[in-house]
Design a protein around this motif. Structure first.
Motif, PDB file in Angstrom:
ATOM      1  N   GLN A 214      61.905  11.762 -28.920  1.00  0.00           N
ATOM      2  CA  GLN A 214      62.733  10.689 -29.449  1.00  0.00           C
ATOM      3  C   GLN A 214      61.971   9.395 -29.671  1.00  0.00           C
ATOM      4  O   GLN A 214      62.456   8.512 -30.351  1.00  0.00           O
ATOM      5  CB  GLN A 214      63.913  10.440 -28.524  1.00  0.00           C
ATOM      6  N   ASN A 215      60.789   9.263 -29.111  1.00  0.00           N
ATOM      7  CA  ASN A 215      60.018   8.044 -29.279  1.00  0.00           C
ATOM      8  C   ASN A 215      59.321   8.091 -30.637  1.00  0.00           C
ATOM      9  O   ASN A 215      58.260   8.675 -30.789  1.00  0.00           O
ATOM     10  CB  ASN A 215      58.997   7.912 -28.148  1.00  0.00           C
ATOM     11  N   SER A 216      59.941   7.472 -31.646  1.00  0.00           N
ATOM     12  CA  SER A 216      59.408   7.566 -33.001  1.00  0.00           C
ATOM     13  C   SER A 216      58.080   6.817 -33.143  1.00  0.00           C
ATOM     14  O   SER A 216      57.258   7.183 -33.982  1.00  0.00           O
ATOM     15  CB  SER A 216      60.418   7.036 -34.003  1.00  0.00           C
ATOM     16  N   ASP A 217      57.843   5.784 -32.343  1.00  0.00           N
ATOM     17  CA  ASP A 217      56.562   5.084 -32.408  1.00  0.00           C
ATOM     18  C   ASP A 217      55.407   6.020 -32.045  1.00  0.00           C
ATOM     19  O   ASP A 217      54.331   5.956 -32.634  1.00  0.00           O
ATOM     20  CB  ASP A 217      56.555   3.877 -31.468  1.00  0.00           C
ATOM     21  N   PHE A 218      55.641   6.889 -31.089  1.00  0.00           N
ATOM     22  CA  PHE A 218      54.635   7.859 -30.671  1.00  0.00           C
ATOM     23  C   PHE A 218      54.301   8.798 -31.825  1.00  0.00           C
ATOM     24  O   PHE A 218      53.134   9.063 -32.111  1.00  0.00           O
ATOM     25  CB  PHE A 218      55.164   8.637 -29.459  1.00  0.00           C
ATOM     26  N   ILE A 219      55.318   9.282 -32.531  1.00  0.00           N
ATOM     27  CA  ILE A 219      55.114  10.207 -33.639  1.00  0.00           C
ATOM     28  C   ILE A 219      54.425   9.503 -34.811  1.00  0.00           C
ATOM     29  O   ILE A 219      53.516  10.054 -35.437  1.00  0.00           O
ATOM     30  CB  ILE A 219      56.455  10.831 -34.061  1.00  0.00           C
ATOM     31  N   ILE A 220      54.842   8.282 -35.107  1.00  0.00           N
ATOM     32  CA  ILE A 220      54.220   7.518 -36.190  1.00  0.00           C
ATOM     33  C   ILE A 220      52.756   7.241 -35.865  1.00  0.00           C
ATOM     34  O   ILE A 220      51.876   7.380 -36.715  1.00  0.00           O
ATOM     35  CB  ILE A 220      54.997   6.208 -36.447  1.00  0.00           C
TER      36      ILE A 220
ATOM     37  N   VAL B 160      45.940  10.892 -37.203  1.00  0.00           N
ATOM     38  CA  VAL B 160      45.496  12.063 -37.974  1.00  0.00           C
ATOM     39  C   VAL B 160      44.955  11.628 -39.335  1.00  0.00           C
ATOM     40  O   VAL B 160      43.917  12.130 -39.794  1.00  0.00           O
ATOM     41  CB  VAL B 160      46.652  13.077 -38.122  1.00  0.00           C
ATOM     42  N   MET B 161      45.631  10.678 -39.991  1.00  0.00           N
ATOM     43  CA  MET B 161      45.119  10.172 -41.270  1.00  0.00           C
ATOM     44  C   MET B 161      43.745   9.532 -41.089  1.00  0.00           C
ATOM     45  O   MET B 161      42.858   9.693 -41.929  1.00  0.00           O
ATOM     46  CB  MET B 161      46.086   9.151 -41.870  1.00  0.00           C
ATOM     47  N   GLY B 162      43.566   8.788 -39.993  1.00  0.00           N
ATOM     48  CA  GLY B 162      42.276   8.163 -39.733  1.00  0.00           C
ATOM     49  C   GLY B 162      41.176   9.177 -39.498  1.00  0.00           C
ATOM     50  O   GLY B 162      40.050   9.020 -39.982  1.00  0.00           O
ATOM     51  N   ILE B 163      41.495  10.251 -38.758  1.00  0.00           N
ATOM     52  CA  ILE B 163      40.502  11.298 -38.516  1.00  0.00           C
ATOM     53  C   ILE B 163      40.096  11.958 -39.824  1.00  0.00           C
ATOM     54  O   ILE B 163      38.910  12.218 -40.072  1.00  0.00           O
ATOM     55  CB  ILE B 163      41.057  12.328 -37.506  1.00  0.00           C
ATOM     56  N   VAL B 164      41.071  12.217 -40.685  1.00  0.00           N
ATOM     57  CA  VAL B 164      40.757  12.819 -41.988  1.00  0.00           C
ATOM     58  C   VAL B 164      39.882  11.872 -42.811  1.00  0.00           C
ATOM     59  O   VAL B 164      38.930  12.301 -43.465  1.00  0.00           O
ATOM     60  CB  VAL B 164      42.058  13.184 -42.738  1.00  0.00           C
ATOM     61  N   ALA B 165      40.196  10.576 -42.766  1.00  0.00           N
ATOM     62  CA  ALA B 165      39.401   9.608 -43.538  1.00  0.00           C
ATOM     63  C   ALA B 165      37.985   9.490 -42.998  1.00  0.00           C
ATOM     64  O   ALA B 165      37.039   9.278 -43.772  1.00  0.00           O
ATOM     65  CB  ALA B 165      40.086   8.247 -43.533  1.00  0.00           C
TER      66      ALA B 165
END
Length: 97
Positions: free
Chosen positions: A40-46, A52-57
């Motif tokens: 339920q903690n949406s900040d954690f998911i965001i 993940v986007m940073g790792i891909v970049a």
């Protein structure tokens, strides 16, 4: 009530975790879900998504043709990796701080 349901109700009362999810098949194929507070903690998911986007970049520092024309190929890769590291830092800040 079978032993799985007894254990599940006892566990739910103690820890406040999600009930077991039945996947079909036999009664031994149930999977324990993550605790509700993490789901339920949406900040954690965001934050995880940004990390993940940073790792891909960082791993694949593809930049736009305009950036390559402006800075050159090597420097644009460095800028892409720096921005990936920045995304990882922002993801940690959003998700965990």
């Amino acid at each position: 009530m079978d032993w799985i349901q007894q254990w599940q109700s006892k566990l739910n009362k103690q820890n406040g975790v999600a009930p077991l999810v039945r996947t079909g098949g036999s009664r031994h194929t149930g999977l324990a879900a993550l605790p509700y507070r993490n789901i339920q903690n949406s900040d954690f998911i965001i934050g995880d998504g940004i990390i993940v986007m940073g790792i891909v970049a960082v791993l694949l520092p593809f930049t736009t043709p305009e950036t390559v024309a402006l800075l050159g190929y090597q420097k644009s890769r460095i800028v892409g990796r720096i921005l990936g590291i920045l995304l990882i830092v922002v993801g940690i800040w959003v998700g965990f701080v």
